[in-house]
Design a protein around this motif. Structure first.
Motif, PDB file in Angstrom:
ATOM      1  N   LEU A  61       0.831  -1.205   0.000  1.00 53.20           N
ATOM      2  CA  LEU A  61       0.000   0.000   0.000  1.00 53.20           C
ATOM      3  C   LEU A  61       0.866   1.257   0.000  1.00 53.20           C
ATOM      4  N   LYS A  62       1.897   1.256   0.819  1.00 52.31           N
ATOM      5  CA  LYS A  62       2.800   2.401   0.891  1.00 52.31           C
ATOM      6  C   LYS A  62       3.516   2.606  -0.445  1.00 52.31           C
ATOM      7  N   GLN A  63       4.012   1.525  -1.021  1.00 56.04           N
ATOM      8  CA  GLN A  63       4.737   1.625  -2.285  1.00 56.04           C
ATOM      9  C   GLN A  63       3.814   2.061  -3.420  1.00 56.04           C
ATOM     10  N   THR A  64       2.581   1.570  -3.404  1.00 54.36           N
ATOM     11  CA  THR A  64       1.626   1.957  -4.432  1.00 54.36           C
ATOM     12  C   THR A  64       1.277   3.430  -4.324  1.00 54.36           C
ATOM     13  N   GLN A  65       1.051   3.908  -3.107  1.00 54.39           N
ATOM     14  CA  GLN A  65       0.763   5.324  -2.909  1.00 54.39           C
ATOM     15  C   GLN A  65       1.923   6.188  -3.399  1.00 54.39           C
ATOM     16  N   GLU A  66       3.136   5.770  -3.119  1.00 52.78           N
ATOM     17  CA  GLU A  66       4.310   6.514  -3.570  1.00 52.78           C
ATOM     18  C   GLU A  66       4.402   6.506  -5.095  1.00 52.78           C
ATOM     19  N   LEU A  67       4.049   5.384  -5.713  1.00 50.70           N
ATOM     20  CA  LEU A  67       4.070   5.293  -7.171  1.00 50.70           C
ATOM     21  C   LEU A  67       3.047   6.238  -7.788  1.00 50.70           C
ATOM     22  N   LEU A  68       1.845   6.254  -7.240  1.00 50.34           N
ATOM     23  CA  LEU A  68       0.804   7.139  -7.750  1.00 50.34           C
ATOM     24  C   LEU A  68       1.213   8.600  -7.609  1.00 50.34           C
ATOM     25  N   GLU A  69       1.826   8.935  -6.494  1.00 52.42           N
ATOM     26  CA  GLU A  69       2.297  10.307  -6.288  1.00 52.42           C
ATOM     27  C   GLU A  69       3.401  10.656  -7.284  1.00 52.42           C
ATOM     28  N   GLN A  70       4.239   9.675  -7.604  1.00 52.47           N
ATOM     29  CA  GLN A  70       5.304   9.911  -8.576  1.00 52.47           C
ATOM     30  C   GLN A  70       4.728  10.152  -9.965  1.00 52.47           C
ATOM     31  N   TRP A  71       3.713   9.373 -10.342  1.00 54.10           N
ATOM     32  CA  TRP A  71       3.068   9.576 -11.644  1.00 54.10           C
ATOM     33  C   TRP A  71       2.463  10.970 -11.738  1.00 54.10           C
ATOM     34  N   GLU A  72       1.883  11.430 -10.651  1.00 53.96           N
ATOM     35  CA  GLU A  72       1.286  12.767 -10.657  1.00 53.96           C
ATOM     36  C   GLU A  72       2.362  13.843 -10.769  1.00 53.96           C
ATOM     37  N   ALA A  73       3.499  13.614 -10.127  1.00 54.71           N
ATOM     38  CA  ALA A  73       4.584  14.590 -10.189  1.00 54.71           C
ATOM     39  C   ALA A  73       5.233  14.622 -11.571  1.00 54.71           C
ATOM     40  N   ASP A  74       5.245  13.471 -12.236  1.00 59.33           N
ATOM     41  CA  ASP A  74       5.936  13.366 -13.525  1.00 59.33           C
ATOM     42  C   ASP A  74       5.104  13.889 -14.698  1.00 59.33           C
ATOM     43  N   ALA A  75       3.788  13.936 -14.559  1.00 63.88           N
ATOM     44  CA  ALA A  75       2.927  14.321 -15.685  1.00 63.88           C
ATOM     45  C   ALA A  75       1.886  15.347 -15.249  1.00 63.88           C
ATOM     46  N   GLU A  76       1.737  16.400 -16.037  1.00 63.86           N
ATOM     47  CA  GLU A  76       0.756  17.438 -15.709  1.00 63.86           C
ATOM     48  C   GLU A  76      -0.651  17.046 -16.140  1.00 63.86           C
ATOM     49  N   GLN A  77      -0.755  16.292 -17.241  1.00 67.40           N
ATOM     50  CA  GLN A  77      -2.061  15.961 -17.798  1.00 67.40           C
ATOM     51  C   GLN A  77      -2.579  14.634 -17.254  1.00 67.40           C
ATOM     52  N   PRO A  78      -3.863  14.578 -16.885  1.00 71.31           N
ATOM     53  CA  PRO A  78      -4.426  13.333 -16.336  1.00 71.31           C
ATOM     54  C   PRO A  78      -4.325  12.154 -17.298  1.00 71.31           C
ATOM     55  N   ASP A  80      -1.954  11.516 -19.388  1.00 69.63           N
ATOM     56  CA  ASP A  80      -0.588  10.988 -19.315  1.00 69.63           C
ATOM     57  C   ASP A  80      -0.381  10.180 -18.036  1.00 69.63           C
ATOM     58  N   ARG A  81      -1.034  10.596 -16.969  1.00 68.39           N
ATOM     59  CA  ARG A  81      -0.938   9.848 -15.721  1.00 68.39           C
ATOM     60  C   ARG A  81      -1.603   8.477 -15.855  1.00 68.39           C
ATOM     61  N   ILE A  82      -2.751   8.464 -16.510  1.00 68.62           N
ATOM     62  CA  ILE A  82      -3.443   7.185 -16.731  1.00 68.62           C
ATOM     63  C   ILE A  82      -2.597   6.288 -17.622  1.00 68.62           C
ATOM     64  N   ARG A  83      -1.933   6.879 -18.599  1.00 70.18           N
ATOM     65  CA  ARG A  83      -1.051   6.081 -19.459  1.00 70.18           C
ATOM     66  C   ARG A  83       0.085   5.469 -18.649  1.00 70.18           C
ATOM     67  N   SER A  84       0.532   6.148 -17.614  1.00 72.75           N
ATOM     68  CA  SER A  84       1.565   5.566 -16.753  1.00 72.75           C
ATOM     69  C   SER A  84       1.056   4.286 -16.104  1.00 72.75           C
ATOM     70  N   PHE A  85      -0.208   4.302 -15.691  1.00 74.18           N
ATOM     71  CA  PHE A  85      -0.814   3.093 -15.122  1.00 74.18           C
ATOM     72  C   PHE A  85      -0.842   1.980 -16.173  1.00 74.18           C
ATOM     73  N   ILE A  86      -1.252   2.312 -17.387  1.00 79.85           N
ATOM     74  CA  ILE A  86      -1.337   1.303 -18.456  1.00 79.85           C
ATOM     75  C   ILE A  86       0.049   0.768 -18.795  1.00 79.85           C
ATOM     76  N   HIS A  87       1.024   1.661 -18.912  1.00 80.23           N
ATOM     77  CA  HIS A  87       2.379   1.238 -19.289  1.00 80.23           C
ATOM     78  C   HIS A  87       3.037   0.397 -18.211  1.00 80.23           C
ATOM     79  N   MET A  88       2.554   0.500 -16.975  1.00 79.95           N
ATOM     80  CA  MET A  88       3.090  -0.339 -15.895  1.00 79.95           C
ATOM     81  C   MET A  88       2.975  -1.818 -16.255  1.00 79.95           C
ATOM     82  N   TRP A  89       1.891  -2.186 -16.931  1.00 77.16           N
ATOM     83  CA  TRP A  89       1.689  -3.584 -17.298  1.00 77.16           C
ATOM     84  C   TRP A  89       2.721  -4.036 -18.316  1.00 77.16           C
ATOM     85  N   PHE A  90       3.091  -3.134 -19.230  1.00 74.66           N
ATOM     86  CA  PHE A  90       4.128  -3.471 -20.204  1.00 74.66           C
ATOM     87  C   PHE A  90       5.488  -3.592 -19.520  1.00 74.66           C
TER      88      PHE A  90
END
Length: 204
Positions: A61-78, A80-90
């Motif tokens: 849970l802690k690591q996932t929360q940190e990952l989500l926060e990192q995606w938000e910091a890395d991308a301004e557009q929502p 692009d953030r969702i694409r980060s979630f999708i690309h995680m699977w790749f």
């Protein structure tokens, strides 16, 4: 190695073993062998496998929360953030093809065991769901943001299950492209100002 470092080492080892072999089929001895500490030292940190499971879930849970926060910091557009979630699977396709989704496999196993920690493990899905819902809302899909979040979770879990069944990394790569195309259809609508009641999006 200090107590905190030893405990973290145990949790990391258990996390990997639970993922690769399942919670039920992982024993204290299996974890102790990987960590290479005495049984007495092991029991100093954890009295039962359930205690280790609880620590593993909290760590995830802690690591996932940190990952989500990192995606938000890395991308301004929502989008692009969702694409980060999708690309995680790749990015994790090799492990997924061999062992499935770490969240999905754990929650499914604990549900079958009727384990008391199943609700806690499901919180990992809830974390992704809430985050994705927020991103879709920012895309202007407030009316169906939760439905879209759940649909994306369902698609990704289906991809993981099928890829694992066939041990097929290429399938994951193909389906990641399809999920990105699906997301782009909503992004295009947002850019055109299309209302979020558009019936055309009642498709998979």
């Amino acid at each position: 190695m200090g107590n905190a470092a030893t405990r973290e080492h145990i949790v990391d080892a258990a996390d990997q073993l639970f993922y690769r072999h399942g919670y039920e089929h992982t024993t204290f001895s299996d974890i102790a062998d990987v960590v290479q500490i005495s049984r007495g030292n092991f029991y100093y940190h954890f009295r039962s496998k359930d205690e280790i499971l609880d620590a593993v879930i909290k760590t995830r849970l802690k690591q996932t929360q940190e990952l989500l926060e990192q995606w938000e910091a890395d991308a301004e557009q929502p989008a692009d953030r969702i694409r980060s979630f999708i690309h995680m699977w790749f990015a994790n396709r090799a492990d997924i093809a061999l062992y499935g989704c770490p969240v999905g496999t754990l929650t499914t196993e604990l549900a079958k065991l009727d384990h008391t920690s199943q609700r806690d493990a499901t919180a990992l899905f809830t974390l992704y769901r809430s985050w994705l819902r927020r991103q879709f809302t920012l895309l202007g899909r407030g009316a169906d943001a939760d439905a879209l979040a759940m649909h994306l979770l369902a698609m990704s879990q289906g991809v993981a299950a099928v890829a694992n069944a066939f041990r097929d990394e290429d399938f994951i790569a193909h389906e990641v492209t399809k999920m990105c195309e699906w997301l782009s259809s909503y992004t295009d609508d947002a850019e055109r100002g299309t209302p979020d009641t558009d019936e055309s999006h009642n498709r998979s």
